[in-house]
Design a protein around this motif. Structure first.
Motif, PDB file in Angstrom:
ATOM      1  N   GLY A 122       7.671  -3.356  -2.023  1.00  0.00           N
ATOM      2  CA  GLY A 122       6.982  -2.653  -0.954  1.00  0.00           C
ATOM      3  C   GLY A 122       7.588  -2.873   0.419  1.00  0.00           C
ATOM      4  N   THR A 123       6.734  -2.802   1.444  1.00  0.00           N
ATOM      5  CA  THR A 123       7.181  -2.822   2.836  1.00  0.00           C
ATOM      6  C   THR A 123       7.811  -4.146   3.232  1.00  0.00           C
ATOM      7  N   VAL A 124       7.211  -5.238   2.831  1.00  0.00           N
ATOM      8  CA  VAL A 124       7.720  -6.562   3.223  1.00  0.00           C
ATOM      9  C   VAL A 124       9.168  -6.720   2.779  1.00  0.00           C
ATOM     10  N   TYR A 125       9.421  -6.428   1.537  1.00  0.00           N
ATOM     11  CA  TYR A 125      10.785  -6.558   1.026  1.00  0.00           C
ATOM     12  C   TYR A 125      11.725  -5.594   1.742  1.00  0.00           C
ATOM     13  N   ASP A 158       7.184 -10.277  -1.273  1.00  0.00           N
ATOM     14  CA  ASP A 158       6.582  -8.959  -1.450  1.00  0.00           C
ATOM     15  C   ASP A 158       5.710  -8.939  -2.699  1.00  0.00           C
ATOM     16  N   HIS A 159       6.191  -9.563  -3.760  1.00  0.00           N
ATOM     17  CA  HIS A 159       5.422  -9.632  -4.997  1.00  0.00           C
ATOM     18  C   HIS A 159       4.096 -10.367  -4.777  1.00  0.00           C
ATOM     19  N   ALA A 160       4.152 -11.482  -4.033  1.00  0.00           N
ATOM     20  CA  ALA A 160       2.938 -12.263  -3.764  1.00  0.00           C
ATOM     21  C   ALA A 160       1.955 -11.470  -2.914  1.00  0.00           C
ATOM     22  N   VAL A 161       2.468 -10.795  -1.911  1.00  0.00           N
ATOM     23  CA  VAL A 161       1.616  -9.991  -1.021  1.00  0.00           C
ATOM     24  C   VAL A 161       0.907  -8.882  -1.801  1.00  0.00           C
ATOM     25  N   LEU A 206       0.305  -8.849  -5.055  1.00  0.00           N
ATOM     26  CA  LEU A 206      -0.652  -9.445  -5.981  1.00  0.00           C
ATOM     27  C   LEU A 206      -1.963  -9.794  -5.281  1.00  0.00           C
ATOM     28  N   LEU A 207      -1.848 -10.254  -4.049  1.00  0.00           N
ATOM     29  CA  LEU A 207      -3.029 -10.643  -3.278  1.00  0.00           C
ATOM     30  C   LEU A 207      -3.749  -9.445  -2.660  1.00  0.00           C
ATOM     31  N   GLY A 208      -3.105  -8.293  -2.727  1.00  0.00           N
ATOM     32  CA  GLY A 208      -3.725  -7.083  -2.201  1.00  0.00           C
ATOM     33  C   GLY A 208      -3.745  -6.998  -0.699  1.00  0.00           C
ATOM     34  N   TRP A 209      -2.810  -7.692  -0.060  1.00  0.00           N
ATOM     35  CA  TRP A 209      -2.787  -7.680   1.407  1.00  0.00           C
ATOM     36  C   TRP A 209      -2.191  -6.404   1.962  1.00  0.00           C
ATOM     37  N   LEU A 210      -1.351  -5.714   1.163  1.00  0.00           N
ATOM     38  CA  LEU A 210      -0.760  -4.458   1.619  1.00  0.00           C
ATOM     39  C   LEU A 210      -0.931  -3.408   0.538  1.00  0.00           C
TER      40      LEU A 210
END
Length: 300
Positions: free
Chosen positions: A236-239, A291-294, A296-300
């Protein structure tokens, strides 16, 4: 080297396993394992990573066994355990063969035989295809041989899923395309070493100008490959933000190297790109994890 002069220490046997290379292999394999869908038992996952680390170490030992003659004449490798006379060549060979067999068998029993087969092929490719055949015969040694270092995330992925997917191939591709500019940048400021060892690295065979052009071309291909996870929705966006920003830095340094003409400046630019490339690959794979962690946590 005097007969009976071997005084091997534990750290010498550790050095045979190329721990710095092993750390990068372990990290990229760990990322592949965590990104794979479905998850894996933590203990089994730890065993899988251990097997990949041992297999990487075995490859390093086999490489040092075969390359001990040229290691002895290169400044950056002359103090390795075998050319320095601290470990016998045969000991390195036995260690490499035993560790590679153990790691492949254990990985197959712990996870699946696709992952084990990929690990076995990786060890074979690095020790035989690259070390024995390509390294001393062609200036494309790094391009083709770079496949060996690109397999670990694919092995980690296969350990979880038992399959090879598009996503794991992309992870492979990123490392595969990273390898030529990384090592050719090193070769530019270590030409005398490779020349003394009669290794046909690209700068010694094709010249500095051709090498700098190819470094720049591969840098463009590398950065392009790092955008694939974001463009395909795998990341996603972070990566994507990290890949774009860090990739711009990589291309800038490759362009700066391409523009140099004076030898001292070229060596300085080559060293800068080589140093940056180490942190660059680590940053890309950290961004994959983040990005994977974000997500999974549903932050984005």
């Amino acid at each position: 080297m005097r007969a009976g002069a071997y005084e091997a220490r534990v750290e010498d046997y550790v050095a045979l396993l190329k721990p710095r290379v092993m750390s990068l292999v372990v990290f990229t394999a760990f990322v592949g394992l965590l990104l794979a869908p479905g998850g894996i038992n933590p203990f089994v996952g730890a065993v899988a990573i251990l097997c990949i680390a041992i297999g990487a170490g075995a490859s390093g030992a086999l490489n040092m066994w075969y390359d001990s003659d040229i290691d002895a004449v290169m400044s950056r490798t002359a103090n390795r355990p075998i050319p320095a006379g601290r470990i016998e060549r045969d000991h390195a060979l036995v260690l490499g063969l035993v560790l590679s067999s153990f790691s492949v068998c254990l990985l197959g029993l712990a996870t699946n035989w696709l992952a084990a087969g990929l690990l076995a092929f990786t060890v074979f490719f690095y020790a035989v295809v690259y070390t024995v055949w390509l390294k001393r015969s062609t200036p494309q040694n790094i391009v083709i041989g770079g496949a060996a270092g690109a397999f670990p995330p694919m092995i980690g992925w296969a350990a979880v899923t038992g399959t090879i997917s598009l996503e794991s191939v992309v992870l492979f591709l990123i490392i595969f395309l990273w390898t030529p500019p990384h090592f050719w940048a090193l070769a530019l400021y270590k030409q005398s070493d490779y020349g003394a060892a009669n290794i046909p690295m690209l700068p010694n065979v094709a010249g500095e100008r051709v090498t700098k052009i190819q470094i720049f071309v591969y840098s463009l291909l590398l950065v392009g490959s790092t955008l694939i996870p974001g463009l395909t929705g795998f990341m996603g966006t972070v990566y994507s933000v990290v890949a774009i920003a860090s990739g711009a830095g990589f291309i800038w340094l490759a362009w700066a190297l391409l523009r140099t003409s004076e030898t001292v400046a070229m060596k300085k630019a080559g060293r800068a790109l080589f140093t940056y490339s180490l942190s660059y690959l680590a940053l890309i794979f950290l961004a994959l994890l983040a990005d994977h962690a974000v997500r999974l946590l549903g932050w984005l």
